[in-house]
Design a protein around this motif. Structure first.
Motif, PDB file in Angstrom:
ATOM      1  N   ASP A  72      -4.226  -9.013   3.429  1.00  0.00           N
ATOM      2  CA  ASP A  72      -3.587  -7.915   4.147  1.00  0.00           C
ATOM      3  C   ASP A  72      -4.500  -7.403   5.247  1.00  0.00           C
ATOM      4  OD1 ASP A  72      -1.433  -6.004   4.564  1.00  0.00           O
ATOM      5  OD2 ASP A  72      -2.925  -4.531   3.922  1.00  0.00           O
ATOM      6  N   LEU A  73      -3.912  -7.049   6.379  1.00  0.00           N
ATOM      7  CA  LEU A  73      -4.666  -6.655   7.568  1.00  0.00           C
ATOM      8  C   LEU A  73      -5.187  -5.220   7.519  1.00  0.00           C
ATOM      9  CD1 LEU A  73      -2.260  -8.080  10.318  1.00  0.00           C
ATOM     10  CD2 LEU A  73      -4.272  -9.183   9.352  1.00  0.00           C
ATOM     11  N   ILE A  74      -4.619  -4.394   6.661  1.00  0.00           N
ATOM     12  CA  ILE A  74      -4.992  -2.971   6.656  1.00  0.00           C
ATOM     13  C   ILE A  74      -6.054  -2.735   5.589  1.00  0.00           C
ATOM     14  CG2 ILE A  74      -4.157  -0.613   6.345  1.00  0.00           C
ATOM     15  CD1 ILE A  74      -1.451  -1.545   7.383  1.00  0.00           C
ATOM     16  N   PRO A  75      -7.243  -2.270   5.973  1.00  0.00           N
ATOM     17  CA  PRO A  75      -8.335  -2.135   5.002  1.00  0.00           C
ATOM     18  C   PRO A  75      -8.153  -0.953   4.066  1.00  0.00           C
ATOM     19  CG  PRO A  75      -9.000  -1.226   7.109  1.00  0.00           C
ATOM     20  CD  PRO A  75      -7.638  -1.849   7.325  1.00  0.00           C
ATOM     21  N   ARG A  76      -8.827  -1.039   2.945  1.00  0.00           N
ATOM     22  CA  ARG A  76      -8.949   0.100   2.040  1.00  0.00           C
ATOM     23  C   ARG A  76     -10.273   0.773   2.400  1.00  0.00           C
ATOM     24  NH1 ARG A  76      -9.421   0.251  -3.825  1.00  0.00           N
ATOM     25  NH2 ARG A  76      -9.441   2.452  -4.418  1.00  0.00           N
ATOM     26  N   VAL A  77     -10.247   2.066   2.719  1.00  0.00           N
ATOM     27  CA  VAL A  77     -11.427   2.776   3.221  1.00  0.00           C
ATOM     28  C   VAL A  77     -11.912   3.796   2.185  1.00  0.00           C
ATOM     29  CG1 VAL A  77     -12.387   4.125   5.126  1.00  0.00           C
ATOM     30  CG2 VAL A  77     -10.552   2.487   5.578  1.00  0.00           C
ATOM     31  N   ILE A  78     -13.199   3.719   1.852  1.00  0.00           N
ATOM     32  CA  ILE A  78     -13.803   4.619   0.862  1.00  0.00           C
ATOM     33  C   ILE A  78     -14.904   5.425   1.547  1.00  0.00           C
ATOM     34  CG2 ILE A  78     -15.088   4.749  -1.313  1.00  0.00           C
ATOM     35  CD1 ILE A  78     -13.830   2.071  -2.098  1.00  0.00           C
TER      36      ILE A  78
END
Length: 479
Positions: A72-78
């Motif tokens: 998937d192109l949309i990152p998970r941001v922490i």
């Protein structure tokens, strides 16, 4: 079940701080451009050979099938502060699990104290009596741990992290973490100029450093190899990838031989001694003299060399007792017993079906629960009650009643969601996170983030690649 925690938006639809720059960038991207980049990513992954084998699945000609793990192109941001707390919790948990493993194969203090039921350990299929009294470098059993973490929403809109399970035998997926990051940097270099994202590319260096650090005593320049079951294994790409990234040999069991109390690798220049094996082969198949006599995946006599201290195995034989789902409920007590600390990361509340009261509750409330086989993996051997039919629930009740000690159950957590680029556009999909923790006895290290897995089917809570899940790049922000 509460509404899931949205990683990008608050309950009032405001964009969370860590996503604000990204969200403004995303709004400017034409859908056609994002679709073209997704197709480019798929083409590159296929060309490089980033596939996994699907057991039981067949192509039209009846042969086995290999598939791409969807990216998937949309990152998970922490955000940084969240990661700092999670990292401390991971180090605490893995340290306690390693203490537990050393204890159950030596003094068994935790069993004598009644903190963990003795029969749960000594009668468990993952307990290896052959390891009793065996001394390991640094007393470390799980050098590479993959800890599955989920976030569940609270009534006030906040979210809490929970450990869903511990993977301590041969945790997989780290190659996808590394390849996802390379792909994002290739497709969206401008995003990395706009964000200070903590790097992950040094993981192979940390892994090699960890493996070399646990070599047998007196070995100054250890020879490390990666042992694979072979090219038909579902994770073969990862085995080859990590060997190549570390600059070490990828071997199969037939490449190894035991001679005069040591393990040697067959080479064109003659036998070469091996000091550390990063094995991606399960215990049962490691040594046909000690375990399954019909195994062709391991090396005959390996266990004798291991017990004598002349070879190191990562992860250790017998590590599976600590990631068995029937042992998982006791990990918080392990942390308090060995470290004198309260757990930083909580477990998901768990019912043990071997307990009569718990079994009765599980049978009565199966439509609300997730029920899992204690030795199950990859999303198999489980029932997600809210998504199951009445007939499926009735059938599973009969299976659980017939062998209750083989099952646990947990509330159906509404896993957090992250915006995901799917065929219909950008939509929320449920995710989890698998950080990778490296332990050598001298240090505990975790590369920032890990592998975010995403359930691509709308409403699905099953993120496993074998069940149609995909992956995302995981960004830990450095500011």
């Amino acid at each position: 079940m509460r509404s899931p925690y949205d990683e990008m938006h608050t309950v009032t639809a405001e964009v969370r701080e860590q996503y604000r720059v990204y969200e403004r960038w995303l709004e400017r991207q034409p859908r056609a451009s994002m679709q073209a980049r997704r197709e480019e990513a798929e083409m590159i992954f296929r060309r490089v050979g980033i596939t996994f084998a699907v057991y039981g699945a067949k192509d039209e000609d009846g042969s086995g099938t290999e598939r791409l793990i969807p990216f998937d192109l949309i990152p998970r941001v922490i955000p940084k502060q969240e990661w700092t707390a999670m990292e401390a919790g991971l180090a605490q948990r893995v340290t306690a699990l390693n203490r537990f493993l050393h204890d159950v194969y030596h003094d068994q203090d935790i069993l004598k104290a009644g903190v963990v039921p003795t029969e749960q350990v000594l009668n468990n299929a993952q307990f290896r009596p052959e390891m009793l009294g065996v001394k390991l470098p640094g007393h470390i059993y799980s050098h590479i741990s993959g800890i599955d973490i989920v976030r569940a929403g609270n009534a006030d809109g906040s979210g809490d992290y929970y450990v869903l399970e511990d993977n301590l035998r041969v945790p997989s997926g780290v190659s996808y973490m590394l390849e996802d990051r390379k792909m994002m940097m290739r497709l969206f270099p401008d995003l990395f100029a706009m964000h200070r994202v903590a790097p992950v590319a040094h993981y192979p260096d940390l892994l090699l450093e960890t493996l070399r650090a646990v070599a047998p005593a007196g070995v100054n320049e250890p020879n490390v190899v990666v042992l694979t079951p072979g090219m038909y294994n579902s994770a073969y790409f990862e085995h080859a990838f990590l060997a190549q990234q570390m600059g070490v040999e990828l071997v199969e069991g037939q490449d190894l031989v035991v001679k005069d109390g040591f393990v040697y690798m067959r080479t064109t220049q003659g036998p070469k001694r091996v000091d550390v094996i990063y094995r991606r082969v399960d215990d049962d198949f490691l040594d046909p003299k000690a375990f399954r006599p019909n195994s062709t995946l391991g090396c005959a006599g390996l266990l004798d060399v291991y017990r004598a201290g002349n070879i190191s195995l990562s992860n250790a034989v017998g590590t599976g007792i600590a990631d068995d789902k029937s042992i998982y409920p006791y990990v918080p007590k392990m942390i308090e017993f060995y470290l004198g600390e309260k757990p930083i990361l909580n477990n998901v509340p768990t019912y043990l079906c071997r307990e009569q009261d718990d079994l009765r509750y599980v049978v009565d409330h199966m439509h609300e629960l997730v029920v899992k086989e204690v030795h199950g993996a990859g999303g198999y051997g489980m029932l997600v009650g809210p998504a199951a039919t009445r007939a499926e629930i009735d059938d599973f009740k009969a299976v659980v009643k017939a062998n209750p000690s083989n099952y646990i159950a947990q509330p159906t957590l509404s896993l957090s969601t992250c915006p995901t680029f799917v065929d219909s556009g950008i939509a929320p999909r449920h995710i989890d996170l698998r950080p990778y923790v490296l332990s050598s006895g001298k240090s505990v290290q975790t590369v920032p983030g890990g592998l975010t897995r995403v359930a691509l089917k709308e409403g699905s809570l099953v993120v496993n690649s074998s069940q149609g899940g995909g992956t995302k790049d995981t960004w830990v922000l450095e500011d």
